[in-house]
Design an enzyme around this catalytic site. Structure first.
Site, PDB file in Angstrom:
ATOM      1  N   TYR A  64      -9.932  -2.647  14.059  1.00  0.00           N
ATOM      2  CA  TYR A  64     -11.100  -2.086  14.755  1.00  0.00           C
ATOM      3  C   TYR A  64     -12.263  -3.072  14.826  1.00  0.00           C
ATOM      4  CZ  TYR A  64      -8.931   2.474  15.043  1.00  0.00           C
ATOM      5  OH  TYR A  64      -8.097   3.492  15.365  1.00  0.00           O
ATOM      6  N   GLU A  75       7.569   3.211 -11.991  1.00  0.00           N
ATOM      7  CA  GLU A  75       7.624   3.527 -10.553  1.00  0.00           C
ATOM      8  C   GLU A  75       6.843   4.780 -10.216  1.00  0.00           C
ATOM      9  OE1 GLU A  75      11.594   3.965  -8.986  1.00  0.00           O
ATOM     10  OE2 GLU A  75      10.877   4.929  -7.177  1.00  0.00           O
ATOM     11  N   ASP A  95      13.523   4.426 -10.977  1.00  0.00           N
ATOM     12  CA  ASP A  95      14.624   5.370 -10.829  1.00  0.00           C
ATOM     13  C   ASP A  95      15.953   4.619 -10.874  1.00  0.00           C
ATOM     14  OD1 ASP A  95      13.103   7.635 -10.641  1.00  0.00           O
ATOM     15  OD2 ASP A  95      13.118   7.721  -8.434  1.00  0.00           O
TER      16      ASP A  95
END
Lengths: 508, 363
Positions: free
Chosen positions: B106, B199, B251
């Site tokens: 922008y 995580e 995980d």
């Protein structure tokens, strides 16, 4: 048993009963046809003297006729050759009388267009027509006429002779007719525009029933040479024509008959032909039986020794005038025109002229704008059936960098002693292979020219765009790098911009 | 661009960044001043020029160069955008402001510099990174996504208004956001002897609640999924500046595995940058073999998971035997498990049993 009666009908009666032939199909077509026939007579009248035509047309509202039609008064004035006083009644009040029965390129067709209009006016309004004409001598003649339809004779209601102090020359025709102007208007205006396009030496003025003035001003006084009259070419004759010639001929033997009544037939050619056809040169033409006449026609068509017809009898517009007309009416950015060499089909000479124009007032409508002309008459109906349109549609325009979304107008003008119209309505030209080939070759020529123009324009556009990109970004690079470097004065980009032009098209 | 080793002082590093931006401007300015079309050369980022370097243990760019020149009609627009981006970064740095990629897109419009989309402006920022060898965070352009840190580490701010102020990263029980201010802080002191990167937010909070930082003398870092670059750089600093070993818990699936790998060896997208990797960091779990050994509750691997595993198997970053073994095990058991799966043995099992065992195993 019922009595079957046979009655002979007059020419006027015939056309009254078959007005479709001349284009007076419905109230809208009728008013268009009336304007068109009279304007064309006027153009011919001026051109036969090689005078730049000045034609004034006024259509004014008279009264309601039915729910959908009105009575209009049509007045057409020209500065043409004028009609000798003794011929005026017949010329305007007798169908199939006129000057158009010799072989040369002409606008009108049966010599009945103008009379048909007057006849139609009389049928629908029962009012007489007024004809004023002078050949530029000391008097002006005014006739008030009606047509005796059954007997095909003019009825003179009034006749005046005026002194022609100003030596005015021309003809004025005024009569009433029923029609539907509102529906005919687009075609009538288009007719004037296209007529102006192929007659750039004419001044056309049209005042419509609402009082609106449409003016088409000439841009040149140059005019094409008027067509010369010519004899029929042996390849183009039919039995009917042969019989008529035999009927009127003063010549007593076949050699003289052939030499004097046919185009491109001299003594040597005539002798060769007679030998080929096994006809004695001394045979009397009037002694030919019907079977012999039919055989003569076939032999004339079979003989290979006749030279092709001369195109003297044709009056094409010429490339200069064609260009001037297109520029005048379309104001295009580019125009290319091309005139083909004369050619023949079935013994009839013809010349094709084509033009292509780009930009200006030509609309972008997703397909080409097509202008068709036959003997300088705009053809406004049945476009899809016309040979020109078939040729245009069959061409691979992409090869010439032309796409249908471009503002492109294509003009095809065919002039001939006998335009191969497909129907009696005379609104489109038949697909004759000879004509098709000439149109295609002409279009290829102008297509090559527009291709050169489009390529050049593309190049110029690309250069313009390039320069635009550089002049937009280079100053910014200068500005930001100056600030980053903490300098005061940005580097000068003018020199870099100048060199952009010289690079040509690298990076493409 | 040679490898820029870390400078002790954040301030000095900032200075280095502004100087390199100014030098870029000067180079362009001088070319134009001499009447040439300015041009810039930089390493090519095309896939054919990305190599895995076993020494650096990360992807690097090869020798192939590309030349951007203002003389070429197709280059001049990105070239101008690049010069603008350098100018804009310099403004940010000198005014000590920060920005985001979205913001850059922008901001350009205020200078009548249009980017046709976010992707175009992102590419230009990446060009600038490639040319100067600094990452966009060094230009004060930060990502939107945020991660967090918790532990006994005292930092000193360098951002305006906070200069000289210090903060201990245990001061907020939710952890401290790794944003522009923290990223540009100096490390003052720590009692920790390791870093544990996690995580998922749930486990991060559990670890704080269970005093993992104290029990294990650790600084806890939440990667919140794939670690943002600022976080990867932060982990590297913890490792390099404070000599702390780094252990990563994710995980037990190919995606978690790769989160760890990107912290360790970086991504191909960042092949033009250094200092985002921590090659000595360890992936401590959840491994495929852990799923088997701890009998964790599992979900089946789906097609995408399996496809991803085959991709990783061929990836040069995964050539180490440990990774290859784990990939094979995943493919064999065709199961995956989340970090939360340990809760089947009670809420504290993971901290009491699993964590110490794995820290020991991956030491």
């Amino acid at each position: 048993m019922a009595q079957v009666t046979f009655e002979e009908i007059s020419a006027s009666d015939f056309f009254y009963r078959n007005r479709d032939i001349a284009g007076f199909t419905n109230p809208s077509r009728a008013i268009f046809a009336a304007v068109r026939e009279l304007v064309e007579n006027s153009l011919d009248a001026a051109e036969s003297l090689k005078i730049p035509p000045d034609i004034y047309v006024r259509l004014s509202y008279e009264e309601e006729a039915s729910r959908e039609t009105q009575v209009y008064r049509l007045r057409v004035e020209d500065n043409g050759i004028g009609v000798p006083p003794r011929h005026i009644p017949s010329a305007f009040g007798q169908v199939l009388f006129g000057s158009k029965y010799k072989l040369k390129q002409q606008r009108g067709t049966f010599g009945l267009g103008g009379k048909m209009a007057i006849l139609y006016g009389q049928i629908t309004t029962h009012q007489p027509a007024i004809v004023i004409s002078s050949t530029g001598m000391s008097k002006i003649y005014m006739y008030k006429l009606m047509i005796d339809i059954q007997r095909n004779r003019p009825i003179i209601l009034d006749r005046k002779v005026l002194i022609n102090k100003e030596r005015w020359r021309g003809t004025i025709v005024e009569f009433c007719l029923e029609g539907d102007y509102l529906r005919a208007m687009p075609k009538i205006l288009e007719y004037f525009k296209q007529t102006a396009m192929v007659n750039p030496y004419a001044n056309l003025t049209f005042v419509d029933p609402k009082g609106r003035l449409y003016k088409f001003t000439r841009v040149t006084k140059e005019m094409p040479d008027p067509p010369k009259e010519t004899l029929p070419h042996p390849y183009g004759v039919d039995v009917e024509l042969l019989q008529r010639l035999i009927h009127v001929t003063p010549y007593k033997n076949m050699l003289e008959f052939l030499r004097n009544h046919f185009h491109r037939v001299g003594e040597i050619t005539a002798r060769k032909f007679l030998e080929f056809a096994n006809i004695s040169p001394s045979k009397k033409p009037k002694k030919l039986s019907h079977q012999e006449i039919v055989r003569l026609m076939h032999m004339l068509k079979k003989f290979k020794g006749f030279l092709p017809p001369d195109a003297n009898c044709l009056s094409p517009l010429g490339e200069e005038l064609l260009r001037a007309g297109i520029v005048k009416e379309l104001k295009p950015d580019f125009v290319a025109v091309h005139q083909r060499k004369p050619s023949t089909y079935a013994g009839h000479p013809f010349i094709v002229e084509v033009g292509i124009a780009y930009g200006g007032e030509i609309p972008k409508k997703g397909s080409f704008v097509i202008y068709r002309f036959a003997n300088r008459i705009p053809l406004l109906y049945d476009e899809a059936s016309d040979v020109s349109v078939k040729v245009i549609n069959a061409m691979n325009w992409r090869r010439y960098k032309v796409t249908p979304d471009m503002p492109i107008a294509i003009l095809v003008h065919v002039c001939s002693t006998k335009i191969p119209y497909k129907t009696v309505g005379k609104e489109f030209i038949a697909d004759r292979p000879e004509v098709r080939r000439e149109i295609a070759n002409g279009l290829r020529e102008v297509a090559r020219q527009i291709q050169r123009f489009l390529t050049k324009r593309e190049h110029v556009d690309r250069e313009k765009r390039r320069l635009g990109v550089f002049s937009r970004y280079l100053p910014k690079i200068a500005q930001f790098s100056t600030k980053l470097a903490g300098r005061e004065k940005p580097p000068d980009v003018k020199k870099l911009l100048r060199s952009v032009r010289k690079f040509g098209a690298e990076g493409t | 661009m040679g490898q820029k080793e870390h400078k002790a002082s954040i301030i000095e590093r900032k200075k280095e960044v502004t100087t390199s931006l100014e030098n870029l401007g000067l180079k362009i300015y001088e070319q134009m001043e001499k009447g040439y079309f300015p041009s810039i050369e930089m390493p090519s980022r095309s896939t054919e020029n990305i190599y895995y370097d076993p020494n650096f243990r990360q992807f690097i760019l090869g020798d192939r160069k590309v030349r951007r020149t203002a003389r070429n009609i197709r280059h001049i627009r990105p070239f101008t955008q690049l010069v603008w981006a350098a100018f804009f970064s310099h403004e940010l740095a000198t005014q000590r402001k920060t920005s985001t990629l979205r913001d850059v897109y922008y901001s350009a419009q205020a200078y009548e510099m249009s980017f046709k989309d976010q992707q175009e402006s992102n590419n230009i920022i990446t060009d600038l990174e490639t040319i100067l060898g600094f990452s966009r965070e060094d230009f004060n352009i930060f990502p939107e996504e945020r991660s967090a840190v918790f532990g006994d580490l005292t930092i000193e701010y360098t951002v305006p208004g906070y200069e000289g102020k210090t903060l201990n990263l245990t001061s907020h029980p939710d952890g401290v956001m790794i944003g522009p201010a923290l990223t540009s802080s100096e490390f003052v002191e720590t009692s920790a002897n390791k870093v544990i990167a996690i995580e998922k937010g749930g486990l991060f909070t559990r670890f704080i609640e269970e005093n993992v930082h104290k029990k294990f003398n650790a600084i806890l870092v939440l990667t919140a999924g794939q670690a943002p670059r600022a976080t990867r750089h932060f982990i590297r600093r913890l490792n390099r500046e404070l000599n702390l070993p780094v252990y990563i818990f994710t995980d037990g699936d190919p995606w978690g595995m790769h989160i760890a790998m990107v912290i360790i060896s970086g991504s191909a997208n960042a092949a033009h940058l250094r200092e985002l990797t921590t090659p000595d960091a360890k992936w401590s779990g959840v491994w495929a073999t852990d799923i088997v050994n701890y009998k964790l509750p599992t979900d089946p691997l789906d097609e995408v998971d399996i496809k991803r595993l085959y991709e990783l198997q061929r990836d040069p970053r995964y050539k180490d035997p440990l990774w290859q073994r784990e990939i094979k095990t995943f493919l064999k058991i065709k199961r995956k498990a989340e970090q939360e799966a340990f809760s089947r043995y009670g809420l504290t099992y993971i901290v009491d049993e699993y964590l110490p065992a794995k820290l020991e195993e991956t030491k």
